[in-house]
Structures are given as structure tokens and as C-alpha cells.
Design an enzyme around this catalytic site. Structure first.
Site, short mmCIF file in Angstrom:
data_model
loop_
_atom_site.label_atom_id
_atom_site.label_comp_id
_atom_site.label_asym_id
_atom_site.label_seq_id
_atom_site.Cartn_x
_atom_site.Cartn_y
_atom_site.Cartn_z
CG ASP A 1 13.10 19.55 -4.70
OD1 ASP A 1 13.02 18.41 -5.38
OD2 ASP A 1 11.96 20.15 -5.38
CG ASP B 1 -1.86 -1.10 0.92
OD1 ASP B 1 -2.40 -1.31 0.16
OD2 ASP B 1 -2.34 -2.01 2.64
CG HIS C 1 5.67 22.10 -4.31
ND1 HIS C 1 6.56 21.43 -5.55
CD2 HIS C 1 5.51 21.65 -3.33
CE1 HIS C 1 6.69 21.04 -5.08
NE2 HIS C 1 5.66 20.01 -3.92
CG HIS D 1 9.78 19.26 -8.54
ND1 HIS D 1 9.59 19.16 -6.84
CD2 HIS D 1 8.32 19.02 -8.44
CE1 HIS D 1 8.82 17.76 -6.30
NE2 HIS D 1 8.30 18.13 -7.06
#
EC number: 3.1.-.-
Lengths: 558, 558
Positions: free
Chosen positions: B202, B58, B148, B374
Site C-alpha cells: 500500500d 457514477d 486499517h 494508511h
């Protein structure tokens, strides 16, 4: 989503019937059957590769039921080119009747024969070239050169008194092809002048705007990468892409490197292509893999398979350090290939692995190292305008591709009513320049799985998906035949499960109790007792573990 | 491919330790642990979604072993924004200690609290805004606005006497954001002036050249599609993408359409966003789904989930005609979303299905209806040049992304020796402006599967893959305890198999014979007898059926 099944009428004399058996609704297993005056002609007979929801399946074949009972009427199988999705199912069809003649260009036939040899079949073949016309039973077939990601591809015009059909096979319209062999638009124009009643046309890139770039443009990119590479270069591509390999050979040769071929299919196909003259190997550039280790690292290029991240192919094994060639710092890996949908994660795993080992990985996401083999929307427009077909049926594509291709045909002036959005099994009758859908056969997927062909059902695949996602629990109880008294068990075994098997200790008394109760109430039938076991443990697992595994109860009388 | 495991030394006083626990080597389950003077600060605690080789799983959690025995030392969990890959594992961490304070912006906290409510947890929260500084134990945290694909995202500067770390969370640098809330490069510049010793940044789009286009550019595209749509419009996107939904609401409103939200998470998240003022709902535009049917078809827009082809989500059900809304001719479906690798086939199935039903399907492949959340390479370069960090550790990405991001840092002048290519579990110590890798923890994937957390092993997953691809055969034999004589069986049952079970009749005598022989040779141990059964049938199946299923032999003594 399945089309409504409608039995077609008996074929009227003087009518040409066209049935796409595979390739409409999927990219792969291309096959079309033509019928005229009691005879059948087949164009292409390919395989489809399974998706993630078809686990364990090796290959998917076209459904041969349309021809199975009429094999003696088949006058031949025309193969447009040598890709698996056009020739891969030929061995399975020839197993039904071995002497069906195979018609194709020399490279196409050579690749098909190599495949048939693995199945121990020697076919009857007829080798044809562009410009040539052959009478196959009542079908007059004119072969027309087209350009694709494999050499020697042919379109075929099928002429009968009922009308003329032009089938492109797979094609694009590279205007400066590496081998100078253009898609023969002059013949398309002439055929158009004579009148093409139905045009079956490749849809793979119909939803891609613009034009497919030139194969030739990749050469300089490969050259500059190979020129600057400090150590070994490994190029991965499709094992039948002769022109891509040609460009790698040429680039390596230009910069004083030798090339070793890696992977069984790469070696086999390129040997064939070189023998037949399609691959021009510069003097002394090829070297056997076994001797490649003796060459300095900055003088070697490996040309390998595995560009789709296939776990057993050379490239994946390199990424996992399971290959003789240990990739490391300074090595350059070029994936000169497309990324077939569904393979993304596998390919990214390979890219991550190779990058982590220190290699520089070049792929179509960061350099121009691949172009498609299929005509994009801009090319298809040219094609429609040159040909001006009376009727169009897009082939070779998922529904979205066929739909996009039909829209292009309509934009060039083909009436919407003359544009057929078909499915596998759609039956089209052509007569007096009018193409009409007259029926829809119910054709299925035919799965090859191990030694079985067509035996795996969708129910089996559903079982596999449940087994794969949820695992199974088997419960065995041995009861005394006379009394129904439990002698042994319940023994519970589980696989694909998180929990230790001891977790089931809690449910055993419940099962035993449920069985006793059923037996007391007069149940003796083992099937009914098995259902009691199934219900009891099923409910318990759903509530307690929040899982829905396959449950396999077995009550044995002893 | 796993990094070499090295125990880190005990943490020296005056040193800041940084351990990325998740998100390095994968896109998801982001979590970083900071340690200083015996106290721990956690930044983000997200989930990862499984790939096709992790069937039935899951969710995948970060490995909490780094903090599990030191929960009382944790001073808080800073959440940079409200996406699942940053907040999804919080409930699982709080189950270990419920009163760990959660720190984040109002929207982030509201989404996290809604999630925790489903797990019946009421957290301790501290709500913070950009520009604010909070002392969390020994960590001084300054929060900085970043931009974002969800509002209210924050970067966090963590200041200790050992040095300053800036963690971007997920971000891009949209220069004309819909809500006017820019990534605060002025604060980045100030922090840079003050000195950033380690920059965690990031990497998701580090290998994408150029700049992410403006979110704002999507608005006119949506408007023109909605304006021209002849019937219903269905837009699918991520259920947390407030600005995308905002643009749909605005476009619908501008053209006199009402909007009904579809899908549980869409309704929940947008209700929260509207209550907190992040989603500005034009007066009267929203309508309850139950009443949407009363509106004329050309006056309604449905905003739904399912943009990734998830089989149970609204859009897939529509494509399969399993949803209340029957999509048909004239309807327009917009997939205003990315295509996450691995979902391609599922998404294409949805597009094919909807197209076949007659809908016009618009997606990022044929219109500008999505931009990423991003920063691409061009933006990252700006960021490095403004910040001028002393050391860099790329985070949030597969290895290829981390590697590309490191290359960008190096290109702007960060010394290669100050650029850390880490892995989950890499231990970095920061002291006097020097960041050093001092160890590597062995961290694994923690699978959530039904009610089990962390119990599914890689061996279980391998079992599932075999079960899913090859099925299983169970063979039950009941033997007399004293003599070893076969009383019942062999009974053979198979699942996920092409062949009828009668195919196994051929092997039953072989199994019985093999067992007799073993018993005659003195074997009595049931495990050893089971191995005899396994070998006998395994060899037979491999040869005869060319399959390698899971074999589950069971010898029972009665």
C-alpha cells in the site's frame, strides 16, 4: 443561506456609509464602497475565479449595481495592492466611466495600467506612498504600509467627520520582510490612539493558528535545492510574487545559474517590477528563454507560471510533454506556491506527470518552499491589541474565515455587539463612533463569459451542469402545417451519451404514436406538441437508461 | 503519460504471473490478477470515484479484459477488506460469472454480500480469518491480520512453487488499535524468514513523513467536545469506519447522550458491524432517528454520512436547511474524517453553511478528530525492515505515491533493480525469486454511467466537458430534397449560453446564403451541407461572442 434583503434608509447627513460589495463570503472580487455627503469612494475592485460548479465562466465580478447609477459621484478607486482579486475588475468598472481616478502605490498602478492597456483604457491615476495623506472628495485618506505577498501593499485609513475607518487590504506581519518594508504597526498604534471607529480586516488566514512563517526562510531552502540539483531547475510560482522570484534569482545567482522567465504574465510582471526597482536583478542573471537552451543543463533555472495546475500554463504543458522544454530524468521542479482549494486534482496530475517523466518534484507538502501572504490568528491578535478599534467588520473571506476573525476580535476585548459579521451588500452606517447594520442589498454574482458580462444566469449554469453531466438529446419532427401529419422524423441526436444513437430506435415509434394521438385529440400548437415529445422520450430515457439528460424537442411546421 | 504497450509472452510453466489491473496510478479500483498453471486468482475488485474532469460518471471500474475471456479459470476473488475501492466492482465482475467464489473475513464478506444483494446476486463465499491458510486452486493463501480504518482487514500471502507474494491490501500499523488487533508483524517476520519474493504494498501515505497517529487518540478529543457541547452534536464520518463510530458511541455514552444513526449506508453498515460483534453498542445508547426528536437537545448525538460534502448526503442537506434536522445556534458539528482531494470546495461550502446557521464546526483543520487508515513513511520503513522482501512493487496510489514508496524500499536496501514502478496492466513474471516486467497491457477506464457500463468513452467525456463549459447551438434547416431550396429555417436553439437566442438573428442570413451558394455549386449531400452550416456559425460565434460551443447542425430533406 442568503442574508435577508432589507432596503437601507436614505443616508443621513454626517453619516458615513460602508458597503462591502465583494469579498465577504468568498475569497476574491474584493470591493468596498464608502459614501459620505453624496460622494462615493471605492476601495479595491477585484475578480473572483470560478469554482467547479460554475463551468465555463471566465471570471466573476463584483455586482456594480450599488454604484452603477451614481458613477459621477465616485471620487476615486483606491487600490490596496496589485493582485487580481483586488484590481482585476477595474477595467469592467472603467468601461462604465473611464475617467474615475485610480489611486495606488507605484507597483499597484503599473500592474493595473498594464491590465487596462489590454482593454485599451488609459486611466487617470494618482500615485501615493505610505505615510502620505490625500483628500479625495470628502474622504481624507491616509496610506499605511502593509506587508503582503506582493510589494508595495497599502492599508488605507479613511477619515470623515462621521468617523475613521481603517481598511487593511490584504496583509500579513512578516517581522523580517525581504525588502525591509514592515506592516507599519507604529502607524496602526497612532491611528488607534486617535481612534479607529471601524476596522475592516483581512480574514483569509483567521482560522489558521499561530503565525505565518517568514518569506526569508524560503531562501535557504531554494538555495540548497538549486545547489544540489544535477540538471535543470524549474520553479513555478504566482506571476506577481516579486519576492519569491527575487529569492529564486538570488539563489540561482549564488550557484552560478542563469534564470529564464517563462509565461506571459511572469515576463510582463517581472519586467514592470524590475523597471520600478522592486525586483533587483543580479547583473547578468536573466537570460531570454530563446537562448536558455544554449546554457548547460546544470546552469539554468526556469521561473514559470502554472503552479495551480492550470491546463494551459507552462507547467501543465511540461507535464504533458506539450512544451518546448522536455522534462526528464535529473530535472528538479519546485512548486513554490500555495494550493488553492479546488485545484488539488489538477496540481496532483501535474506532480504525477512530472514525476513519471523522471523529475524530482518539490512542493509545500514535502519542503518549506511556500509561506502565505496573509496574517494568521496570532498576527491578527497583535493587530487588534495595537489598534484597539471601536468596531470591527472582518472582510476578505468565506463565512468560516470571517467568523474566525470576529472571534479573535472578541477575544481581544472588542464587544460582540461591535463586531459585524457582514455579507456582500451589507450596509453599515457609521456615526459618532457607532457602526450599525442598516440594510442589506441583494447583490449577485456577475459572470464574465466570453464577450458577455453579467448575462450568464444561475439558470444558464444549471443548464451547463446538466449538459456536462448528462448530455442532451434533441428530437426533431417536421409536421405538415395543416394536418399535423409527421413528414420527417423523429430524428434523434444525442451528445455526451454512452449509447450509440441506434439505442433510440426503440423510442421513435412511441414518439410518433404520442404525436398522432395528440394531433387526433386536436393539439396543433407546436409548443404543446414539443411537450408531448419531451415527456415521451424523457420517461423512456429515465427508465431504460437511468439518465436525466437535457431534452430539446423541436416540432417544425413545413 | 501512458506506458508503452507490450504484449507479454505466453506464460511459461513454473512461472507466477502478476498483473495489477487497477490501483496503480490512482487511489481506487484496486484489483490484482495472479496466474499460475492456467488458473487465475483475483485479489480485490474495487471502484474508483470520478474526478471533476469525468463529469456525470457514477463509478469507474477496473478493466476486466485481462480475465474476461478466462472467467472459468478464475479460482476465486480474495477481498482484503470491505471498502468500496476494494469490493465495489465485485457485482460487475460477478455479472460476468456469478459463481466465482468470494474469499474474505466475516465483516468483509458481510459488507460485500449486502452490496451484492442490491444487485440481486447471492455469491459463493468462503470465510477466512487471520492465521488461516486456504488452498485456492494452485494458490496456497495464508491470511495475515492487518490494521486499517475498517475492522477485519487481511493481508494475503500467495504461495506457489514459483515463489511467494505478500499483498498487504490497505494497512497501517497502529500500535494500540482500538480492538487490539495489530498488523501481525510477527507473521510478516516469519514470512520474511521463509522468503517473500515479491511484496505488493500500500502506497497511499508513502509520501507522508513519520507515523500515522493512534485512532485511540481521537477518543478523548471527541469526548471533550461532546462533554462541553451545549446542544445537539452531529458527527459526520465514513459509513464504514466502525472504530470511529465506536468512539462516538462510547463518548456519547460516557456523557449521558443517546446516538441516532443517519444516512442509509451508515445504518446498514453499523447494523452489520453490531450483529457481527465488531461494533460494541453500549446498552441503550442507540436510538431510532424518528424518536431522537423527543430527546432533549443536550442528550443527543447524530452520527451521519456526508463528510465529503456530497450534495445529496445528510450533512450537505443540513447545511442547506433541506434536512429534517434544522441546525442552529449552539449545535456542534464534527467532521471526523479526511478531506479527499477534489472535495475541498464542497466541504468548505458545508462548513460555511453550518457556521452561518450558528453551529460550531470542528474538523481536522482545527482539532484532532481524524487519523488516516494508511501507513505513513515511518511505518513502511519498519515493514520493509521486518519483511526484507526480494522484490517490491508498490500498489494503491497515484504515481507520486508509488514513487515515494519505491524510494522507501530502496532506502532499506531493496536493490533499485528489484523495485518495480508499475502501472495498471503491467505484467510481472516471478520465477526463482526473480520478478521481471514482461509486458504491458493496454487497460482503460471503464465508466459506469446510469445503466451503461463501459460504453462511455473519453470522446463522450470530452463532449460533456465542452457542453458543460460552452453549451451548444443546434441549427436546423429543412431543405427541399430535389432542389436543395431552404423550406424551413435556419432555426437556431442554444443552451448554456449567456445571450438571448435573438442574438443569432444576425447569423441566420449568413447561413442561408452559405447554403444557397453550396447548393448552387452542386452540393446536395446533407452531411456536406451540415458542415457548411457548422463552419459558418462556428466562425461567427468565435468572433462575435468569443465562445467555442458544441455546434450541432442538422439539414433535413423534406
Amino acid at each position: 443561506m442568503k442574508s435577508t434583503i432589507v432596503d437601507p434608509p436614505a443616508l443621513a447627513p454626517g453619516t458615513l456609509r460602508i458597503v462591502p460589495v465583494g469579498g465577504l463570503g468568498e475569497i476574491g472580487r474584493n470591493m468596498t464602497v464608502f459614501e459620505y455627503e453624496g460622494k462615493l469612494l471605492i476601495v479595491d475592485c477585484g475578480v473572483l475565479f470560478p469554482e467547479e460548479n460554475q463551468p465555463g465562466v471566465d471570471l466573476i465580478l463584483p455586482d456594480f449595481s450599488v454604484v452603477r447609477d451614481r458613477l459621477d459621484d465616485v471620487v476615486g478607486i483606491v487600490l490596496t495592492h496589485g493582485h487580481e482579486d483586488h484590481i482585476g475588475a477595474v477595467p469592467y468598472l472603467l468601461k462604465l466611466r473611464e475617467d474615475i481616478p485610480i489611486i495606488g502605490s507605484p507597483l499597484t498602478l503599473a500592474l493595473t495600467e498594464a491590465k487596462l492597456k489590454e482593454h485599451r483604457i488609459t486611466p487617470y491615476t494618482l500615485d501615493v506612498r505610505e505615510g502620505q495623506t490625500e483628500q479625495l472628495g470628502p474622504f481624507e485618506c491616509e496610506f499605511v504600509a502593509v506587508n503582503h505577498s506582493i510589494p508595495d501593499a497599502l492599508a488605507v485609513a479613511i477619515k470623515t467627520p462621521a468617523g475613521v475607518v481603517l481598511h487593511t487590504g490584504d496583509f500579513k506581519m512578516d517581522q523580517l520582510p525581504l525588502d525591509g518594508r514592515l506592516t507599519d504597526l507604529r502607524s496602526f498604534a497612532r491611528l488607534g490612539e486617535e481612534g479607529v471607529d471601524l476596522f475592516l480586516v483581512d480574514s483569509t488566514n483567521a482560522d489558521v493558528p499561530g503565525f505565518t512563517p517568514l518569506e526569508k526562510d524560503i531562501g535557504p531552502v531554494l538555495e540548497s535545492i538549486i545547489e544540489r540539483a544535477p540538471r535543470r531547475v524549474i520553479v513555478a510560482s504566482f506571476s506577481s510574487h516579486v519576492h519569491r522570484v527575487q529569492q529564486v534569482l538570488d539563489a540561482a545567482h549564488a550557484h552560478g545559474r542563469r534564470v529564464a522567465l517563462l509565461g506571459r504574465s511572469m515576463v510582463r510582471n517581472m519586467t514592470i517590477a524590475a523597471e520600478l526597482g522592486y525586483l533587483k536583478v543580479p547583473e547578468g542573471v536573466l537570460i531570454d528563454f530563446k537562448k536558455a537552451g544554449d546554457i548547460p543543463d546544470d546552469r539554468i533555472v526556469y521561473m514559470s507560471t502554472g503552479s495551480q495546475g492550470e491546463p494551459m500554463a507552462v507547467l501543465s504543458r511540461m507535464a504533458n510533454l506539450e512544451h518546448q522544454i522536455e522534462v526528464g530524468e535529473g530535472d528538479t521542479v519546485i512548486l513554490a506556491s500555495s494550493l488553492i482549494p479546488g485545484n488539488e486534482n489538477a496540481v496532483y496530475r501535474v506532480i504525477n506527470g512530472l514525476t513519471k517523466l523522471g523529475a524530482t518534484v518539490v512542493h509545500k507538502g514535502n519542503a518549506k518552499v511556500h509561506v502565505s501572504g496573509h496574517a494568521a490568528a496570532g498576527e491578527l491578535l497583535y493587530c487588534y491589541n495595537i489598534l484597539k478599534p471601536k468596531n470591527v467588520m472582518p472582510v476578505h473571506g468565506e463565512y468560516r474565515h470571517l467568523f474566525a476573525n470576529a472571534a479573535l476580535a472578541i477575544a481581544t476585548g472588542v464587544p460582540e455587539s461591535h463586531t459585524i459579521l457582514g455579507d456582500d451588500g451589507t450596509v453599515v452606517d457609521l456615526r459618532d463612533g457607532v457602526a450599525t447594520v442598516v440594510g442589506q442589498y441583494d447583490l449577485g454574482f456577475v459572470y464574465v463569459d466570453g464577450s458577455s458580462v453579467g448575462e450568464i444566469t444561475d439558470a444558464d449554469l444549471k443548464d451547463r451542469r446538466i449538459l456536462g453531466e448528462e448530455g442532451f438529446i434533441s428530437i426533431i419532427v417536421v409536421v405538415e402545417a395543416q394536418t399535423g401529419r409527421v413528414i420527417v422524423g423523429p430524428e434523434i441526436h444525442a451528445k455526451g451519451f454512452a449509447e450509440d444513437e441506434s439505442v433510440f430506435d426503440g423510442v421513435k415509434p412511441k414518439i410518433a404514436a404520442a404525436l398522432s394521438e395528440a394531433v387526433e385529440n386536436g393539439t396543433r400548437d407546436t409548443y404543446a406538441l414539443q411537450q408531448v415529445v419531451r415527456r415521451t422520450i424523457g420517461r423512456w430515457v429515465n427508465t431504460k437508461l437511468r439518465r436525466r439528460p437535457m431534452i430539446v424537442p423541436l416540432v417544425i411546421e413545413a
